[in-house]
Motif scaffolding. Structure first.
Motif, PDB file in Angstrom:
ATOM      1  N   UNK A 372     -38.510  20.818  86.047  1.00  0.00           N
ATOM      2  CA  UNK A 372     -39.772  21.109  86.734  1.00  0.00           C
ATOM      3  C   UNK A 372     -40.161  19.942  87.633  1.00  0.00           C
ATOM      4  N   UNK A 373     -41.049  20.226  88.568  1.00  0.00           N
ATOM      5  CA  UNK A 373     -41.478  19.244  89.555  1.00  0.00           C
ATOM      6  C   UNK A 373     -42.260  18.113  88.889  1.00  0.00           C
ATOM      7  N   UNK A 374     -42.024  16.865  89.272  1.00  0.00           N
ATOM      8  CA  UNK A 374     -42.751  15.748  88.657  1.00  0.00           C
ATOM      9  C   UNK A 374     -44.207  15.706  89.104  1.00  0.00           C
ATOM     10  N   UNK A 375     -44.993  14.880  88.422  1.00  0.00           N
ATOM     11  CA  UNK A 375     -46.416  14.771  88.729  1.00  0.00           C
ATOM     12  C   UNK A 375     -46.663  14.180  90.113  1.00  0.00           C
ATOM     13  N   UNK A 376     -45.755  13.321  90.576  1.00  0.00           N
ATOM     14  CA  UNK A 376     -45.939  12.701  91.886  1.00  0.00           C
ATOM     15  C   UNK A 376     -45.881  13.725  93.029  1.00  0.00           C
ATOM     16  N   UNK A 377     -45.318  14.910  92.760  1.00  0.00           N
ATOM     17  CA  UNK A 377     -45.140  15.918  93.819  1.00  0.00           C
ATOM     18  C   UNK A 377     -46.238  16.982  93.822  1.00  0.00           C
ATOM     19  N   UNK A 378     -47.312  16.765  93.057  1.00  0.00           N
ATOM     20  CA  UNK A 378     -48.372  17.773  93.043  1.00  0.00           C
ATOM     21  C   UNK A 378     -49.075  17.879  94.395  1.00  0.00           C
ATOM     22  N   UNK A 379     -49.250  16.760  95.043  1.00  0.00           N
ATOM     23  CA  UNK A 379     -49.901  16.766  96.357  1.00  0.00           C
ATOM     24  C   UNK A 379     -48.890  16.485  97.463  1.00  0.00           C
ATOM     25  N   UNK A 380     -47.679  17.012  97.311  1.00  0.00           N
ATOM     26  CA  UNK A 380     -46.611  16.741  98.278  1.00  0.00           C
ATOM     27  C   UNK A 380     -46.832  17.576  99.541  1.00  0.00           C
TER      28      UNK A 380
END
Length: 476
Positions: A372-380
């Motif tokens: 799954x996508x990491x937390x750093x990519x939530x606002x990517x």
């Protein structure tokens, strides 16, 4: 030496503090020597009657291993001078004390028959029936066994003579026939420079013929996969040889002798399978017959994960573990400095911004790992354009070395991989309590010493588990 500090494997203190007669009556309560006596006793009633008590001699060898009596000479001295010890070994009053030559002949019979490994398998079956063995997680490794009576120069002369003679090549029914004579390596006579097409084809045929003439234990590991354990067992070298390995302190250690390879239950701490070989044999090469032996002895047992260190990071070992229906968790041996493009050092997918995806779960139906996508990519900013994926799925069969179940580097992977230290603790107990560190015998007779250590350890482990189970029932 091992520096692992954990809780005791089992309480040897209580067992060793018992009186000898009570202690060994508990240890040998479940040992059935009938298979051994069928091999050791005379098969006919003709000729001179048998005067030796082979059952008592086997008990004496096992007790000598547990009591850390190093040599046969010391064991005989104890039998002659201590009547209580003689009675503990189950010698009758009318039995004569065997000579050192009688014990030597007994060693030879045990080495030729391999009956001690059969007794080990029977004890493991009893422990499994009692619920003490849980083979869901297994781990395998090897340890060194030094040869005390070592003559490296003579051993090297014997090895060079054996290599110069004709060596048998194992052939299969569906494989083309090969010559039993070992050919010379053709690569030594090739000249530098790029060959022509005709020359390259001729070299390829020469290399194939040379590889086909090699003994099986010198070919590629993948060539061993189609064979059964019964076919591989006679080809395992058991002569003393010289080898080296890097210790826990990072220093290179050399020794002359042998190796003991074991496959252990990571939960119940039982040795499920064991093989003995020369010291120079690679660990990954012996892992294949070791796993085949386990599959032959216990075909109905289901294994979930097989654990090993980086010395077994070979594709052939992964394939053999998968043939058991288990998932291999083997520490990755970095042969390249940089991971492949799009993956991090644990082979997790990496987004375009350089953030690693997080392992989520395993899809057993499709045999794929979900990231799954990491937390750093939530606002990517790339998410709206569709260039940043939320979920990545990778097939495990795509590359068994890189993609494990669970994924490398994840918390679940580290939690399961910690169980591998079981095999290290078993080696520490075998060397500390059951005299595995060195052997005064040679060849197959040295294998008898290793089999006695393994069988003594298993009998004591099973006896302690039975005592604990009885105490729990009484307390309940």
């Amino acid at each position: 030496m091992y520096t692992i500090r954990q809780e005791e494997l089992f309480s040897l203190q209580e067992l060793m503090e018992m009186a000898p007669e009570n202690k060994y009556s508990i240890v040998f309560k479940t040992l059935d020597l009938l298979p051994a006596l069928r091999v050791l006793n005379k098969r006919t009633h003709r000729g001179r009657p048998e005067e030796l008590n082979y059952a008592a001699m086997v008990y004496a060898m096992l007790i000598g291993t547990i009591e850390r009596i190093p040599t046969t000479k010391d064991l005989l001295k104890r039998l002659r001078t201590n009547e209580e010890f003689r009675r503990t070994c189950r010698f009758r009053g009318s039995d004569a004390i065997p000579s050192e030559a009688s014990f030597s002949r007994l060693y030879t019979k045990l080495a030729d028959s391999g009956v001690l490994w059969e007794l080990q398998r029977q004890v493991i079956s009893l422990a499994a029936a009692a619920g003490f063995v849980s083979p869901s997680f297994i781990s395998f490794d090897s340890t060194h066994v030094e040869a005390e009576e070592r003559q490296p120069r003579k051993e090297q002369e014997v090895e060079s003579k054996a290599e110069s003679n004709e060596q048998p090549v194992l052939e299969m029914e569906h494989s083309p026939s090969t010559s039993a004579k070992r050919l010379e390596d053709p690569r030594k006579k090739y000249k530098r420079g790029a060959p022509t097409k005709a020359e390259a084809e001729r070299r390829r045929l020469e290399r194939e013929a040379w590889e086909a003439s090699l003994p099986l234990f010198e070919r590629k590991l993948e060539d061993m996969l189609p064979y059964t354990f019964e076919q591989l067992k006679p080809l395992i070298p058991i002569h003393p040889s010289t080898s080296s390995k890097k210790g826990s302190n990072g220093k290179l250690m050399w020794w002359h002798g042998y190796k003991l390879h074991i496959l252990a239950d990571s939960k119940g701490h039982y040795i499920l399978s064991a093989l003995f070989s020369s010291a120079h044999v690679n660990d990954g090469r012996l892992a294949i017959p070791l796993l085949k032996k386990f599959q032959t002895d216990f075909p109905d047992w289901k294994v979930k994960h097989a654990l090993a260190d980086a010395g077994y990071d070979v594709m052939a070992v992964y394939k053999q573990v998968r043939s058991l229906g288990a998932w291999p968790l083997i520490d990755y041996n970095e042969r390249a400095k940089k991971p492949p493009e799009g993956l991090n050092e644990n082979f997790h997918p990496v987004c375009q911004e350089g953030h690693s995806y997080v392992y989520d779960s395993f899809d057993a139906k499709n045999k794929s790992l979900k990231f799954t996508r990491p937390q750093e990519c939530k606002a990517c900013p790339l998410e709206k354009s569709g260039r940043c994926q939320r979920v990545y799925k990778i097939k495990v069969e795509k590359d068994l070395r890189r993609f494990t179940v669970p994924a490398r580097g994840s918390k679940s992977y580290k939690k399961i991989y910690k169980k591998r230290t079981t095999v290290e603790r078993i080696f520490a107990y075998l060397k500390g309590y059951y005299g595995l560190g060195a052997s005064r015998k040679r060849g197959k007779r040295a294998e008898v010493d290793a089999a006695l250590s393994v069988l003594s350890y298993t009998l004591c482990q099973y006896a302690v588990d039975c005592m604990r189970q009885k105490q729990q029932k009484q307390a309940a």
